[in-house]
Design a protein around this motif. Structure first.
Motif, PDB file in Angstrom:
ATOM      1  N   VAL A  26       1.818  -1.116  -6.261  1.00 33.01           N
ATOM      2  CA  VAL A  26       1.564  -0.367  -5.140  1.00 33.01           C
ATOM      3  C   VAL A  26      -0.723   0.222  -4.757  1.00 33.01           C
ATOM      4  CG1 VAL A  26       2.097   1.720  -4.003  1.00 33.01           C
ATOM      5  CG2 VAL A  26       3.334   1.014  -5.335  1.00 33.01           C
ATOM      6  N   VAL A  75       6.633   4.389   0.813  1.00 38.94           N
ATOM      7  CA  VAL A  75       6.284   4.048  -0.598  1.00 38.94           C
ATOM      8  C   VAL A  75       5.109   5.229  -1.506  1.00 38.94           C
ATOM      9  CG1 VAL A  75       5.688   2.004  -2.392  1.00 38.94           C
ATOM     10  CG2 VAL A  75       7.290   1.214  -0.500  1.00 38.94           C
ATOM     11  N   ARG A  76       5.961   5.516  -2.697  1.00 40.68           N
ATOM     12  CA  ARG A  76       4.795   6.214  -3.583  1.00 40.68           C
ATOM     13  C   ARG A  76       4.542   5.388  -4.662  1.00 40.68           C
ATOM     14  NH1 ARG A  76       9.676  10.960  -5.078  1.00 40.68           N
ATOM     15  NH2 ARG A  76      10.281   8.628  -5.280  1.00 40.68           N
ATOM     16  N   LEU A  77       3.383   6.162  -5.391  1.00 39.84           N
ATOM     17  CA  LEU A  77       2.458   5.359  -6.751  1.00 39.84           C
ATOM     18  C   LEU A  77       3.791   5.279  -7.296  1.00 39.84           C
ATOM     19  CD1 LEU A  77      -1.086   7.377  -6.298  1.00 39.84           C
ATOM     20  CD2 LEU A  77      -0.769   4.876  -5.800  1.00 39.84           C
ATOM     21  N   GLU A  78       4.463   6.129  -7.618  1.00 40.44           N
ATOM     22  CA  GLU A  78       5.752   6.300  -9.057  1.00 40.44           C
ATOM     23  C   GLU A  78       6.871   5.635  -8.958  1.00 40.44           C
ATOM     24  OE1 GLU A  78       6.832  10.501  -6.564  1.00 40.44           O
ATOM     25  OE2 GLU A  78       4.824   9.686  -7.078  1.00 40.44           O
ATOM     26  N   ASP A  79       6.849   4.568  -7.641  1.00 43.76           N
ATOM     27  CA  ASP A  79       7.996   3.647  -7.398  1.00 43.76           C
ATOM     28  C   ASP A  79       7.331   2.520  -7.811  1.00 43.76           C
ATOM     29  OD1 ASP A  79       9.461   5.148  -5.511  1.00 43.76           O
ATOM     30  OD2 ASP A  79       8.639   4.940  -3.308  1.00 43.76           O
ATOM     31  N   ALA A  80       6.407   2.269  -8.029  1.00 38.95           N
ATOM     32  CA  ALA A  80       5.745   0.834  -8.869  1.00 38.95           C
ATOM     33  C   ALA A  80       6.707   1.096  -9.311  1.00 38.95           C
ATOM     34  CB  ALA A  80       4.386   1.414  -8.567  1.00 38.95           C
ATOM     35  N   SER A 130       0.723  -1.070  -0.014  1.00 32.22           N
ATOM     36  CA  SER A 130       0.157  -0.302  -0.054  1.00 32.22           C
ATOM     37  C   SER A 130       0.785   1.095  -0.363  1.00 32.22           C
ATOM     38  CB  SER A 130      -1.216  -0.020   1.211  1.00 32.22           C
ATOM     39  OG  SER A 130      -2.144  -0.782   0.823  1.00 32.22           O
ATOM     40  N   SER A 131       0.766   1.859  -1.231  1.00 33.97           N
ATOM     41  CA  SER A 131       1.365   3.415  -0.902  1.00 33.97           C
ATOM     42  C   SER A 131       1.208   4.172   0.673  1.00 33.97           C
ATOM     43  CB  SER A 131       0.446   4.643  -1.867  1.00 33.97           C
ATOM     44  OG  SER A 131      -0.882   5.092  -1.352  1.00 33.97           O
ATOM     45  N   GLY A 132       2.459   4.503   0.768  1.00 36.67           N
ATOM     46  CA  GLY A 132       2.701   5.092   2.291  1.00 36.67           C
ATOM     47  C   GLY A 132       3.581   4.592   3.563  1.00 36.67           C
ATOM     48  N   VAL A 157      -0.487   0.355 -11.184  1.00 43.45           N
ATOM     49  CA  VAL A 157      -1.051   1.073  -9.644  1.00 43.45           C
ATOM     50  C   VAL A 157      -2.230   0.148  -9.464  1.00 43.45           C
ATOM     51  CG1 VAL A 157      -2.175   3.333  -8.412  1.00 43.45           C
ATOM     52  CG2 VAL A 157       0.103   3.363  -9.623  1.00 43.45           C
ATOM     53  N   ASP A 210      -3.607   2.288  -4.138  1.00 47.77           N
ATOM     54  CA  ASP A 210      -4.152   3.790  -4.436  1.00 47.77           C
ATOM     55  C   ASP A 210      -5.156   4.011  -3.734  1.00 47.77           C
ATOM     56  OD1 ASP A 210      -4.559   6.347  -4.401  1.00 47.77           O
ATOM     57  OD2 ASP A 210      -4.337   6.515  -6.619  1.00 47.77           O
TER      58      ASP A 210
END
Length: 399
Positions: free
Chosen positions: A238, A206-211, A161-163, A323, A240
């Motif tokens: 990831v 973790v950020r969405l762009e890390d996916a 999960s993001s974050g 995502v 969202d």
């Protein structure tokens, strides 16, 4: 440490070189900046400035050296390298140089310059070596396929999960390696591990762009530009939480028997979504839907016992494959075996039990007979006292 020495040498070259440098040539490599061992490649150096007499190619590994010096004939010089060796890896740059005669005036130098037009040059005495500025750095790495292939110490597909915090674990063949983590061939992080053969790359929040899709390579510290082949990819998905949760339905409702047909339907909030169906958190299959619908169906033509379990579905929007939405509510698929199949299974198990008992009894009988055959003396001794006693009784009766 090597980079520090590298920059020190480059700065010293600027200060001690004879004459003034006029323009900046360009440098590139073909076919790419990553070469496999024993492959052929070329380095191209180009400048449309003055009529330089020669082109020079420099290489930096642990020390600086002039690799090639060619007399220039055209605006571009090609330096071919055949059968790449580990020593051919490193940082390269090039420049053009000339020994200027006394009859070349400052005005002619300025008027002929294309790379830095209009800049007045300081005239130096005759027979001075004048060189262009250095080109940009070109880093050439060599892939050695003979090195053991690295691997991830995790599943080939991970979802987070993001974050949240996440750690990518990499496994090398031995200690003292430099690991590099790549995402879609772009270098993300590097990590030197002296005391262990593994590396852990930590992602905080973790950020969405890390996916995306990740691979990693390693190198021995004594060969800083020679790398192993990339590992197999690891896909990081990831979730969202801002995306609407999808819904999931089963048709017809269960329970269901083996060999029956069922359909699992997933529905999202908008058209043109791509759904993935998960069984117990493991992806089962993916399915795209057309642009005019917001549902997709997963068909099970012939149910098996292993198809039973809890199912969820998630979706991703077009162009953002890694995502995902949050999972749908879990849907349980119950698969039961027909009575005939159950009886067959029971008979099969009973047959196996009987066969096992028969083998145990056979082994016991065989062991008993073998012991009896190997030890005949005790049996003869046990009969001897009885014979002596009977002879004594007969003697007494005769007397």
């Amino acid at each position: 440490m090597m980079l520090r020495v590298y920059w020190q040498v480059r700065m010293e070259g600027l200060l001690t070189s004879k004459g003034r440098r006029y323009s900046t040539p360009s440098i590139l490599m073909s076919p790419s900046e990553v070469v496999t061992l024993r492959a052929n490649f070329s380095i191209h150096c180009k400048c449309e400035d003055l009529e330089w007499e020669e082109s020079r190619l420099y290489q930096m590994r642990s020390s600086l050296r002039i690799l090639k010096m060619y007399r220039r004939e055209e605006n571009e010089t090609v330096f071919p390298i055949f059968g790449a060796k580990p020593s051919d890896a490193g940082i390269y740059w090039c420049q053009y140089c000339s020994v200027l005669p006394t009859n070349i005036s400052e005005d002619k130098l300025v008027n002929n310059s294309k790379c830095q037009k209009g800049k007045k040059l300081n005239y130096q005495p005759a027979n001075q070596t004048r060189c262009s500025y250095d080109s940009k750095n070109l880093t050439i790495n060599i892939i050695d396929s003979s090195l053991p292939k690295p691997s991830f110490k995790m599943r080939s597909m991970e979802q987070v999960s993001s974050g949240m915090n996440f750690v990518i674990k990499c496994q090398g063949p031995n200690k003292g390696l430099n690991f590099s983590l790549h995402k879609s061939r772009d270098l993300i992080k590097e990590l030197l591990e002296q005391d262990r053969d593994t590396a852990e790359f930590t992602f905080s929040a973790v950020r969405l762009e890390d996916a995306g899709k990740y691979t990693f390579q390693y190198q021995h510290t004594r060969y800083p530009f020679v790398w192993s082949v990339p590992s197999e990819p690891m896909e990081l998905y990831v979730t969202d939480s801002t995306l609407t949760k999808p819904s999931i339905h089963l048709w017809p409702e269960g329970p269901h028997t083996v060999d029956s047909n069922v359909t699992i339907e997933c529905q999202g909030p908008e058209n043109g979504l791509n759904f993935s169906l998960f069984q117990s958190n493991d992806v089962r299959t993916s399915e795209s839907i057309d642009l005019v619908g917001n549902t997709t169906k997963f068909f099970f033509r012939v149910l098996r016992l292993e198809d039973a379990g809890n199912y969820t579905c998630q979706y991703h929007q077009r162009g953002n494959w890694f995502v995902l939405s949050v999972p749908s509510e879990a849907m349980q698929l119950i698969v039961t075996a027909p009575l005939i199949l159950v009886n067959k299974i029971r008979l099969g198990v009973a047959s196996l039990v009987l066969i096992a008992l028969g083998l145990i009894i056979t082994e016991a009988v065989y062991s008993w007979r073998r012991e009896a055959a190997d030890d005949p003396e005790p049996a003869s001794e046990s009969l001897q006292p009885s014979t002596s006693h009977e002879a004594t009784e007969i003697t007494e009766m005769m007397s």
